[in-house]
Scaffold this active site. Structure first.
Site, PDB file in Angstrom:
ATOM      1  N   HIS A 143       0.652   6.098   1.958  1.00 35.21           N
ATOM      2  CA  HIS A 143       1.716   7.001   2.715  1.00 35.21           C
ATOM      3  C   HIS A 143       2.761   7.793   1.974  1.00 35.21           C
ATOM      4  O   HIS A 143       3.287   8.849   2.495  1.00 35.21           O
ATOM      5  CB  HIS A 143       2.624   6.304   3.760  1.00 35.21           C
ATOM      6  CG  HIS A 143       1.809   5.688   5.089  1.00 35.21           C
ATOM      7  ND1 HIS A 143       0.375   5.910   5.163  1.00 35.21           N
ATOM      8  CD2 HIS A 143       2.168   5.367   6.207  1.00 35.21           C
ATOM      9  CE1 HIS A 143      -0.185   5.790   6.359  1.00 35.21           C
ATOM     10  NE2 HIS A 143       0.969   5.114   6.882  1.00 35.21           N
ATOM     11  N   THR A 164      -8.539   3.310   8.163  1.00 34.96           N
ATOM     12  CA  THR A 164      -9.642   2.538   8.365  1.00 34.96           C
ATOM     13  C   THR A 164      -9.976   1.902   9.673  1.00 34.96           C
ATOM     14  O   THR A 164      -8.925   1.305  10.180  1.00 34.96           O
ATOM     15  CB  THR A 164      -9.510   1.572   7.240  1.00 34.96           C
ATOM     16  OG1 THR A 164      -9.170   1.948   6.071  1.00 34.96           O
ATOM     17  CG2 THR A 164     -10.944   0.750   7.212  1.00 34.96           C
ATOM     18  N   ARG A 213      -9.451   7.779  -1.204  1.00 38.57           N
ATOM     19  CA  ARG A 213     -10.474   8.382   0.141  1.00 38.57           C
ATOM     20  C   ARG A 213     -11.428   9.428  -0.427  1.00 38.57           C
ATOM     21  O   ARG A 213     -11.004  10.201  -1.482  1.00 38.57           O
ATOM     22  CB  ARG A 213      -9.588   8.952   1.120  1.00 38.57           C
ATOM     23  CG  ARG A 213      -9.226   7.926   2.091  1.00 38.57           C
ATOM     24  CD  ARG A 213      -8.661   8.332   3.366  1.00 38.57           C
ATOM     25  NE  ARG A 213      -8.356   7.665   4.302  1.00 38.57           N
ATOM     26  CZ  ARG A 213      -9.094   7.029   5.059  1.00 38.57           C
ATOM     27  NH1 ARG A 213     -10.429   7.481   5.374  1.00 38.57           N
ATOM     28  NH2 ARG A 213      -8.751   5.798   6.086  1.00 38.57           N
ATOM     29  N   HIS A 245      -5.835   3.472  -1.571  1.00 37.27           N
ATOM     30  CA  HIS A 245      -7.100   3.683  -0.904  1.00 37.27           C
ATOM     31  C   HIS A 245      -7.488   5.133  -1.595  1.00 37.27           C
ATOM     32  O   HIS A 245      -6.902   5.969  -1.217  1.00 37.27           O
ATOM     33  CB  HIS A 245      -7.167   3.822   0.596  1.00 37.27           C
ATOM     34  CG  HIS A 245      -8.543   3.929   1.198  1.00 37.27           C
ATOM     35  ND1 HIS A 245      -8.576   3.812   2.593  1.00 37.27           N
ATOM     36  CD2 HIS A 245      -9.830   4.125   0.815  1.00 37.27           C
ATOM     37  CE1 HIS A 245      -9.838   4.047   2.669  1.00 37.27           C
ATOM     38  NE2 HIS A 245     -10.611   4.343   1.839  1.00 37.27           N
ATOM     39  N   HIS A 291      -3.810  -4.765   7.370  1.00 40.09           N
ATOM     40  CA  HIS A 291      -3.945  -3.571   8.568  1.00 40.09           C
ATOM     41  C   HIS A 291      -3.108  -3.895   9.772  1.00 40.09           C
ATOM     42  O   HIS A 291      -3.228  -5.038  10.261  1.00 40.09           O
ATOM     43  CB  HIS A 291      -5.463  -3.268   8.883  1.00 40.09           C
ATOM     44  CG  HIS A 291      -5.760  -1.923   9.326  1.00 40.09           C
ATOM     45  ND1 HIS A 291      -5.312  -1.261  10.306  1.00 40.09           N
ATOM     46  CD2 HIS A 291      -6.262  -0.927   8.264  1.00 40.09           C
ATOM     47  CE1 HIS A 291      -5.523  -0.024  10.154  1.00 40.09           C
ATOM     48  NE2 HIS A 291      -6.111   0.393   8.873  1.00 40.09           N
ATOM     49  N   ASN A 305       0.870  -1.329  -0.038  1.00 41.96           N
ATOM     50  CA  ASN A 305      -0.119  -0.061  -0.111  1.00 41.96           C
ATOM     51  C   ASN A 305       0.958   1.140   0.004  1.00 41.96           C
ATOM     52  O   ASN A 305       1.562   1.581   0.828  1.00 41.96           O
ATOM     53  CB  ASN A 305      -0.851   0.017   1.390  1.00 41.96           C
ATOM     54  CG  ASN A 305      -1.806   1.079   1.302  1.00 41.96           C
ATOM     55  OD1 ASN A 305      -1.471   2.230   1.176  1.00 41.96           O
ATOM     56  ND2 ASN A 305      -3.174   0.926   1.635  1.00 41.96           N
ATOM     57  N   GLU A 334     -10.808  -9.465   2.776  1.00 43.18           N
ATOM     58  CA  GLU A 334      -9.745  -9.131   3.393  1.00 43.18           C
ATOM     59  C   GLU A 334      -9.739  -9.196   4.848  1.00 43.18           C
ATOM     60  O   GLU A 334     -10.541  -8.340   5.576  1.00 43.18           O
ATOM     61  CB  GLU A 334      -9.137  -7.952   3.171  1.00 43.18           C
ATOM     62  CG  GLU A 334      -7.851  -7.516   3.829  1.00 43.18           C
ATOM     63  CD  GLU A 334      -7.226  -6.175   3.263  1.00 43.18           C
ATOM     64  OE1 GLU A 334      -7.158  -6.152   1.662  1.00 43.18           O
ATOM     65  OE2 GLU A 334      -6.596  -5.598   4.213  1.00 43.18           O
ATOM     66  N   ARG A 354      -7.388  12.813   0.464  1.00 36.66           N
ATOM     67  CA  ARG A 354      -6.253  13.433   1.404  1.00 36.66           C
ATOM     68  C   ARG A 354      -4.728  12.965   1.006  1.00 36.66           C
ATOM     69  O   ARG A 354      -3.839  13.570   1.240  1.00 36.66           O
ATOM     70  CB  ARG A 354      -6.454  13.393   2.818  1.00 36.66           C
ATOM     71  CG  ARG A 354      -6.094  12.043   3.257  1.00 36.66           C
ATOM     72  CD  ARG A 354      -6.731  12.022   4.630  1.00 36.66           C
ATOM     73  NE  ARG A 354      -6.526  10.764   5.524  1.00 36.66           N
ATOM     74  CZ  ARG A 354      -7.170  10.168   6.493  1.00 36.66           C
ATOM     75  NH1 ARG A 354      -8.249  10.795   6.632  1.00 36.66           N
ATOM     76  NH2 ARG A 354      -7.145   9.101   7.017  1.00 36.66           N
ATOM     77  N   GLU A 356      -8.806   0.228  -2.866  1.00 39.70           N
ATOM     78  CA  GLU A 356      -9.419   0.237  -1.651  1.00 39.70           C
ATOM     79  C   GLU A 356     -10.538   1.488  -1.736  1.00 39.70           C
ATOM     80  O   GLU A 356      -9.994   2.454  -2.148  1.00 39.70           O
ATOM     81  CB  GLU A 356      -8.559   0.435  -0.295  1.00 39.70           C
ATOM     82  CG  GLU A 356      -7.789  -0.855  -0.019  1.00 39.70           C
ATOM     83  CD  GLU A 356      -6.873  -0.233   1.224  1.00 39.70           C
ATOM     84  OE1 GLU A 356      -7.284   0.732   1.822  1.00 39.70           O
ATOM     85  OE2 GLU A 356      -6.161  -1.223   1.638  1.00 39.70           O
TER      86      GLU A 356
END
Ligand code: PXP
Length: 239
Positions: free
Chosen positions: A12, A103, A47, A45, A190, A9, A153, A51, A72
């Site tokens: 970040h 999440t 969103r 993801h 996660h 992922n 998941e 962001r 996601e």
């Protein structure tokens, strides 16, 4: 145990870019490096508040990712329209609360089977594989099965935060067993890191893990290539 795919992922990386509202570091570049280092997929993801990951990132990743792109997203009309247009290889449906840091838990599928099933159906008819992020709760897993999704998941964040890891691990294993019996593929993710992942890799039928924070955090000190390779080596040793 079979081969377990590593989905990296890269949200970040976009978070850091957005800290200065500039163009670097680029999550598309990160995805390229992660794939060279052995990632089996790239996860982002998108969103509702945009962001970190933007539609630009998603579209470029669809063009450039050579492994699998896993989007996601919340099960909203807006996100559905984007997914149907961009066509990632896989969508993982997640809940989204405005303002949350990350999440916060699995999707409550059990209370919304019909609505989730409609979204799943539209995604599947566009050739997109669908996974649903759920807590390690067998009623949620069964509900996910009723929606027609191909995979779940399992949320590993509760396990990661728990003092009593054995109990939480057993819940993950049981959720996985129920999923396998329903013909669902099993993913996990996660809050997984280089230490707490070992017991999770014993999850029955586990095919994919999605990891962001731990890999990108480590990348700051050792570089992204090595951070991904080290996680891939853990998976290789345990599968
Ligand atoms: N899986 C899902 C469904 C997520 O929402 C996230 C966070 O975006 C992850 C995996 C990755 O979690 P982490 O960044 O804690 O590794």
């Amino acid at each position: 145990m079979g081969y377990i795919r590593l989905g990296v992922n890269v949200d970040h990386v976009a978070t850091l870019r957005e800290a200065r509202k500039t163009v670097v570091p680029d999550p598309v570049h990160a995805a390229f490096v992660a794939e060279l280092a052995g990632a089996d997929g790239i996860t982002v993801h998108l969103r509702m508040d945009r962001r970190h990951i933007k539609e630009r990132d998603l579209r470029l990743l669809k063009e450039t990712v050579k492994t699998r792109l896993n989007l996601e997203m919340a099960a909203t009309d807006e996100m559905l329209a984007i997914a149907l247009e961009v066509k990632p290889h896989q969508v993982t449906l997640v809940p989204e609360r405005p303002g949350e840091v990350t999440t916060e838990g699995g999707l409550d599928v059990a209370s919304n089977v019909d609505e989730v099933a409609k979204v799943v159906e539209k995604l599947k008819s566009a050739g997109i594989e669908v996974s649903i992020f759920v807590d390690p709760d067998t009623s949620q897993v069964r509900a996910a099965g009723e929606t027609g999704a191909e995979a779940i998941e399992i949320h590993t964040g509760i396990y990661a935060a728990a003092e009593d890891k054995e109990t939480e691990l057993e819940r993950i294993f049981e959720a996985a067993r129920v999923a396998k019996n329903l013909g669902l593929r099993v993913h996990a993710g996660h809050d997984l890191n280089y230490k707490n992942i070992y017991p999770v890799l014993k999850t029955p039928g586990l095919e994919e893990v999605n990891i962001g924070h731990a890999i990108i955090a480590r990348a700051i000190f050792v570089g992204l290539e090595r951070a991904v390779r080290e996680m891939r080596e853990i998976l290789n040793a345990c599968s």
